[in-house]
Scaffold this motif. Sequence first.
Motif, short mmCIF file in Angstrom:
data_model
loop_
_atom_site.label_atom_id
_atom_site.label_comp_id
_atom_site.label_asym_id
_atom_site.label_seq_id
_atom_site.Cartn_x
_atom_site.Cartn_y
_atom_site.Cartn_z
N ARG A 97 0.85 -1.32 0.35
CA ARG A 97 0.03 0.08 -0.19
C ARG A 97 0.82 1.26 0.13
O ARG A 97 0.73 1.94 -0.43
CB ARG A 97 -0.71 -0.04 1.60
CG ARG A 97 -2.41 -0.98 1.03
CD ARG A 97 -3.16 -1.26 2.52
NE ARG A 97 -3.47 0.30 2.91
CZ ARG A 97 -3.99 0.57 3.39
NH1 ARG A 97 -5.57 -0.34 3.84
NH2 ARG A 97 -4.77 1.85 3.03
N THR A 98 1.79 1.72 0.87
CA THR A 98 2.63 2.43 0.59
C THR A 98 3.19 2.38 -0.51
O THR A 98 3.67 3.93 -0.94
CB THR A 98 4.35 2.39 1.56
OG1 THR A 98 3.32 2.13 3.40
CG2 THR A 98 4.58 3.52 1.87
N ARG A 99 3.99 1.62 -1.47
CA ARG A 99 4.24 1.73 -2.14
C ARG A 99 4.07 2.03 -3.31
O ARG A 99 3.69 2.74 -4.80
CB ARG A 99 5.39 0.12 -3.17
CG ARG A 99 6.40 -0.36 -1.93
CD ARG A 99 7.56 0.48 -2.35
NE ARG A 99 8.88 0.29 -2.28
CZ ARG A 99 9.30 0.50 -1.63
NH1 ARG A 99 9.86 2.06 -2.73
NH2 ARG A 99 11.11 0.06 -1.39
N ALA A 100 2.43 1.71 -4.03
CA ALA A 100 1.09 2.03 -4.28
C ALA A 100 0.98 3.09 -4.15
O ALA A 100 1.05 4.33 -5.19
CB ALA A 100 -0.31 0.98 -4.50
N MET A 101 0.73 4.27 -3.50
CA MET A 101 0.22 5.10 -2.91
C MET A 101 2.21 6.12 -3.32
O MET A 101 1.36 7.12 -4.13
CB MET A 101 0.41 5.48 -1.30
CG MET A 101 0.01 7.26 -0.73
SD MET A 101 -0.41 7.52 0.58
CE MET A 101 1.43 6.92 1.54
N VAL A 102 2.66 5.93 -2.81
CA VAL A 102 3.55 6.18 -3.69
C VAL A 102 4.11 6.46 -5.38
O VAL A 102 4.22 8.00 -5.59
CB VAL A 102 5.24 6.18 -3.32
CG1 VAL A 102 6.26 6.97 -3.46
CG2 VAL A 102 5.50 6.82 -1.88
N ALA A 103 3.72 5.17 -5.80
CA ALA A 103 3.82 5.34 -7.30
C ALA A 103 2.33 6.70 -7.57
O ALA A 103 2.65 7.29 -8.85
CB ALA A 103 3.14 4.21 -7.77
N GLU A 104 1.17 6.21 -7.51
CA GLU A 104 0.72 7.07 -7.14
C GLU A 104 0.78 8.73 -7.27
O GLU A 104 0.39 9.07 -8.59
CB GLU A 104 -1.00 6.99 -6.30
CG GLU A 104 -2.31 8.31 -7.08
CD GLU A 104 -3.70 7.84 -6.25
OE1 GLU A 104 -4.54 8.35 -5.92
OE2 GLU A 104 -3.16 6.30 -5.73
N ILE A 105 1.28 9.01 -6.19
CA ILE A 105 2.03 11.02 -6.45
C ILE A 105 3.07 11.00 -7.26
O ILE A 105 3.18 11.73 -8.17
CB ILE A 105 2.05 10.72 -4.76
CG1 ILE A 105 1.74 9.97 -3.83
CG2 ILE A 105 3.37 12.06 -4.43
CD1 ILE A 105 2.14 10.21 -2.33
N SER A 106 3.65 10.09 -7.60
CA SER A 106 4.95 10.68 -8.54
C SER A 106 4.00 10.01 -10.12
O SER A 106 4.70 11.25 -10.61
CB SER A 106 6.00 9.09 -9.17
OG SER A 106 6.34 8.87 -7.12
N ASP A 107 3.25 9.48 -10.10
CA ASP A 107 2.39 9.59 -11.70
C ASP A 107 1.89 10.64 -12.10
O ASP A 107 2.34 11.82 -13.24
CB ASP A 107 1.39 8.20 -11.63
CG ASP A 107 1.83 7.37 -12.11
OD1 ASP A 107 3.24 6.88 -12.14
OD2 ASP A 107 1.40 6.26 -12.18
N ALA A 108 1.44 11.75 -10.79
CA ALA A 108 0.44 12.71 -10.60
C ALA A 108 1.69 14.29 -10.94
O ALA A 108 1.67 14.44 -11.53
CB ALA A 108 0.41 13.34 -9.41
N ALA A 109 3.02 13.97 -9.79
CA ALA A 109 4.10 14.73 -9.92
C ALA A 109 4.71 15.03 -11.51
O ALA A 109 4.95 15.64 -12.29
CB ALA A 109 5.23 14.57 -9.11
N GLY A 110 4.63 13.09 -12.39
CA GLY A 110 4.82 13.43 -13.51
C GLY A 110 4.78 14.24 -14.95
O GLY A 110 4.27 14.26 -15.49
N LYS A 111 3.19 13.94 -14.20
CA LYS A 111 2.36 14.30 -15.88
C LYS A 111 2.18 16.24 -15.57
O LYS A 111 2.24 16.73 -16.24
CB LYS A 111 0.56 14.03 -15.57
CG LYS A 111 -0.44 14.29 -16.40
CD LYS A 111 -1.68 13.81 -16.02
CE LYS A 111 -2.68 14.15 -17.00
NZ LYS A 111 -3.17 15.59 -16.47
N ALA A 112 2.46 16.64 -14.71
CA ALA A 112 2.59 18.52 -14.02
C ALA A 112 3.26 18.29 -14.40
O ALA A 112 3.48 19.82 -14.97
CB ALA A 112 2.08 18.47 -12.85
#
Length: 389
Positions: free
Chosen positions: A278-293
């Motif tokens: 769950r921790t890794r999945a949350m960081v992946a979600e945040i990273s994807d959003a940061a990369g898109k921005a």
Amino acid sequence: MLDQIADVGRDVQRGGYSRHAYAAPELELRHWFVEQAVRRGLNVETDQNGNLWAWWGERGDDALVTGSHLDSVPGGGAFDGPLGVTSSLQAVDLLQAKGFTPNRPFAVAVFAEEEGGRFGVACLGSRLLSGAIDKDKALGLKDPDGVTLAEAMRAAGYDPDRVGKDEKALRRIGQFVELHVEQGRGLAVPVGVASSILAHGRWRFTFSGEGNHAGATLIEDRRDPMIPASHLVLAARKAARGGARATVGRIVPNPGGTNVIASTVDVWLDARDVDDARTRAMVAEISDAAGKAAREEGCELRIAEESYGGTVHFDAALRDDIAQALGGVPALPTGAGHDAGILAAHVPTAMVFVRNPTGVSHAPEEFAEQADVDEGVRALATTIEHLAS
């Protein structure tokens, strides 16, 4: 005893305390600890990683070890770390007053750079001791002024060439029990024990754009890394669901002028959840959003994992034994990392929590009632007597 060190490392800018590894306030606290330990007849030594050990009697393997840390986060509270150290010394006072002598090796330990407030990696002293971090990586860590850990240790009189996994010191720990102020509002009684620590880590996001003039550059002509950095902050809040925690506590723009569009922005993310997946999945979600921005703003993004610790489940037999010895106190999980959590991968460890009535920690308002602090000292003394008889 906390009153004795109340003026050491006060932070007039942030409030609270800033006591960072190998800086003057933390070194003063080290000297204070040595003095206090010697007064109690304890024999003090410093291991190869800068951790302090105060032995009651002869040192040896299968020791019962207690203690905590003396460093703080920037602008931290008075209890996080020092409470565990002072309580350990005062527990020794209670036991010596009743004529108790441990029947196994016993030590009070003070671990270096637990908070990661200077060099960015939490529990650095226990990580180095246990081999949980590569020594060369650790020695190359830099503080905000560009000083490496190796340079800071050398300036403080420690030998960085000796840093690294310490099998001898690790072998000496038979059980480790850390007293700590609870860093939440999970306790309804003065004292409890820890059951587990959430999986948690720290990530550094570096956004690179184009530095420019704040007044002369049209909005449509900008590649401003502060924009995707801002999206990261919001993405972290959005991704932290169902008891997860995601925090941006530090943002550093370069060059940092009011009338300057930054060329780079560094953002540090702290992320925690109940298990690794769950921790890794949350960081992946945040990273994807940061990369898109970042892409939308014409910026580049680099992500570096600076530290990570999986879910820790404290030794169940030791936890239950201590809880029973203390009259059946409750067990509760914690979202905060501790040296006990690092050592848990190698030796049986446990934690005793002292109630925090407000739940505030890592801030000047951190607090524990004197009656609860006293109860914590008595609980630790009882634990030591029970395990070292």
